[in-house]
Scaffold this active site. Structure first.
Site, PDB file in Angstrom:
ATOM      1  N   ARG A  75       0.739  15.778   4.312  1.00  0.00           N
ATOM      2  CA  ARG A  75       0.125  15.098   3.158  1.00  0.00           C
ATOM      3  C   ARG A  75       1.118  14.916   2.011  1.00  0.00           C
ATOM      4  NH1 ARG A  75      -2.533  17.758  -0.482  1.00  0.00           N
ATOM      5  NH2 ARG A  75      -3.392  19.342   0.904  1.00  0.00           N
ATOM      6  N   TYR A  83     -10.920  -9.104  -4.374  1.00  0.00           N
ATOM      7  CA  TYR A  83     -11.605  -8.568  -3.196  1.00  0.00           C
ATOM      8  C   TYR A  83     -12.860  -7.790  -3.642  1.00  0.00           C
ATOM      9  CZ  TYR A  83     -12.616  -5.441   0.656  1.00  0.00           C
ATOM     10  OH  TYR A  83     -13.259  -4.725   1.621  1.00  0.00           O
ATOM     11  N   ASP A  95      -2.183  -7.917  -6.485  1.00  0.00           N
ATOM     12  CA  ASP A  95      -2.545  -7.772  -5.073  1.00  0.00           C
ATOM     13  C   ASP A  95      -2.088  -9.051  -4.379  1.00  0.00           C
ATOM     14  OD1 ASP A  95      -3.802  -7.793  -2.573  1.00  0.00           O
ATOM     15  OD2 ASP A  95      -5.502  -6.606  -3.282  1.00  0.00           O
ATOM     16  N   LYS A 102      -4.010  -6.126   6.953  1.00  0.00           N
ATOM     17  CA  LYS A 102      -4.055  -7.573   7.200  1.00  0.00           C
ATOM     18  C   LYS A 102      -2.763  -8.057   7.859  1.00  0.00           C
ATOM     19  CE  LYS A 102      -8.016  -7.373   5.048  1.00  0.00           C
ATOM     20  NZ  LYS A 102      -8.383  -5.985   4.825  1.00  0.00           N
TER      21      LYS A 102
HETATM   22  C1  PLP Z   1      -6.999  -8.822  -1.143  1.00  0.00           C
HETATM   23  C2  PLP Z   1      -7.448  -7.501  -0.600  1.00  0.00           C
HETATM   24  N1  PLP Z   1      -7.071  -6.370  -1.212  1.00  0.00           N
HETATM   25  C3  PLP Z   1      -7.457  -5.158  -0.761  1.00  0.00           C
HETATM   26  C4  PLP Z   1      -8.292  -5.044   0.338  1.00  0.00           C
HETATM   27  C5  PLP Z   1      -8.706  -3.688   0.816  1.00  0.00           C
HETATM   28  O1  PLP Z   1      -7.976  -3.374   1.970  1.00  0.00           O
HETATM   29  P1  PLP Z   1      -8.494  -2.365   3.118  1.00  0.00           P
HETATM   30  O2  PLP Z   1      -9.614  -3.048   3.816  1.00  0.00           O
HETATM   31  O3  PLP Z   1      -7.262  -2.165   3.938  1.00  0.00           O
HETATM   32  O4  PLP Z   1      -8.957  -1.116   2.441  1.00  0.00           O
HETATM   33  C6  PLP Z   1      -8.712  -6.189   1.008  1.00  0.00           C
HETATM   34  C7  PLP Z   1      -9.598  -6.084   2.184  1.00  0.00           C
HETATM   35  O5  PLP Z   1     -10.095  -7.064   2.678  1.00  0.00           O
HETATM   36  C8  PLP Z   1      -8.288  -7.451   0.518  1.00  0.00           C
HETATM   37  O6  PLP Z   1      -8.659  -8.590   1.116  1.00  0.00           O
END
Ligand code: PLP
Length: 392
Positions: free
Chosen positions: A58, A111, A176, A201
């Protein structure tokens, strides 16, 4: 080295005679010299890398470290800190911001999970919602971070990172960049302080691993590591290995899927069931001319607003045969999903409406299939929806 070479080679040095990195699964490490172990613990407790002993998984892991070094090379950052998922990375970033101040500013749409995390107050942060143009007017002495997404999930709305940075002044900006990947966008080059990816992704790229990663200065990385050690949102080494392997084909996957997306956008624009196509390369979606200047291409995500709203979207979701009706994005195969009903269902209704997340919006993640096959499937699904509606 340029991006394509970095994607293949970064994080792969010091492998001895092995051709691929080994996966270190140890949860604990031998500590026969107590004084040395204590020094390592002290260093990591302050967010530094270990001196010569990871002590405990960890706190640090060599396989995870390789992925982080690779991402730093791709994003052009001093450091990167990975997490167990994109949401763990968002949470970690917000908790790291909380070490600096109690207030954050966020730009919608983002998101649905991130939106809800901020809106529900669970992290005890004071949150202001801003539009990209009025971020500056929300800044207070206690503002610790501005958070935005570009291209935004799910509408592909584009934000001018340099404009946000200039409004931000000294306030750190987190972008992001999951939808863009480092292949199409490098937020740090435009002045952002932190760039975040859901590695689940495009970075992993095959729909079989969850991860999150933040690239930033060593100073921010230290805060992020401290949060990670305490909250336990660390990435498993097997997952880190899988994402690291995914990086080797990232560029070729993104560019190839982008070609497919462009092919489909051209055709969707003329489809009678479609009211609007959302794609960054369309001038209607890029009023500030960011494609070319900030974003190297439209990417692989398409938004589709259907004339007949929810009923038509529901029909199309059940009619597709090659597209998979499923949330997530960035896999080798193409996915279709309904943001208002799924990924953004948790977002307050008013915020959904003002962010353009309407009942007729479908979000497509385009993969690597033959574009003709994708069009055949989509065209048939959308036409079936037309047939179903006209039969009513
Ligand atoms: C733009 C974006 N940021 C963050 C996330 C969160 O990622 P995770 O599903 O890996 O927790 C997503 C999930 O779809 C996303 O599309």
């Amino acid at each position: 080295m340029r991006l394509n070479s970095l994607a293949v080679h970064a994080g792969r040095d010091n492998m001895g005679i092995a051709h691929v990195p080994s996966i270190d699964l140890s949860t604990t490490y031998r500590t026969p010299v107590l004084d040395e172990a204590t020094d390592n613990i002290d260093a990591m407790a302050q967010g530094h890398q270990p001196i010569n002993n990871p002590i405990y998984q960890r706190l640090h892991n060599p396989t995870v470290d390789r992925l982080e070094k690779a991402m730093s090379a791709l994003e052009g950052s001093e450091a990167s800190v990975s997490f167990a998922s994109g949401m763990a990375a968002v949470t970690g970033s917000l908790l790291a911001a909380k070490m600096v101040g109690s207030h954050v500013i966020a730009v919608r749409p983002i998101y649905g999970g991130t939106d809800h995390l901020l809106a529900c107050g669970i992290l005890g942060l004071d949150v202001s919602w801003a539009t990209a143009d009025d971020v500056g007017s929300h800044i207070r002495p206690e503002t610790a971070m501005i958070l935005c997404e570009t291209p935004a999930n799910p509408t592909l709305a584009l934000i001018d990172i340099e404009d946000i940075v200039s409004q931000a002044g000294d306030v750190p900006v987190l972008v992001d960049s999951t939808f863009a990947t480092p292949v199409l966008q490098k937020p740090l080059m435009h002045g952002a302080t932190l760039v975040l990816h859901s590695g689940t992704k495009f970075l992993g790229g095959h729909g079989d691993v969850m991860a999150g990663i933040v690239s930033c200065s060593e100073e921010w990385a230290r805060r992020l590591r401290q949060v990670r050690i305490l909250t336990g949102g660390n990435l498993h080494p097997q997952a880190a290995y899988t994402v690291h392997r995914g990086l080797q084909t990232l560029s070729i996957r993104v560019r190839s899927a982008q070609e497919n997306a462009r092919y489909l956008v051209e055709r969707l624009l003329d489809h009678p069931a479609v009211e609007q196509v959302l794609y960054p390369e369309l001038s209607s979606c890029d009023p500030k001319g960011l494609v070319g200047r900030q974003l190297a291409g439209g990417g692989t995500m398409i938004g589709l607003v259907l004339k007949e709203g929810y009923a038509a979207a529901r029909e199309a979701m059940s009619a597709v045969q090659l597209f998979t009706p499923a949330v997530s994005l960035g896999s080798c195969d193409s996915l279709i999903q309904h943001p208002a009903g799924l990924t953004h269902r948790i977002v307050e209704e008013e915020a959904r409406a003002s962010g353009g997340i309407t009942a007729g919006l479908l979000r497509l993640s385009i993969g690597l299939e033959d574009p003709e096959d994708l069009w055949f499937d989509l065209e048939r699904a959308l036409s079936r929806e037309e047939l179903a509606l006209s039969a009513k």
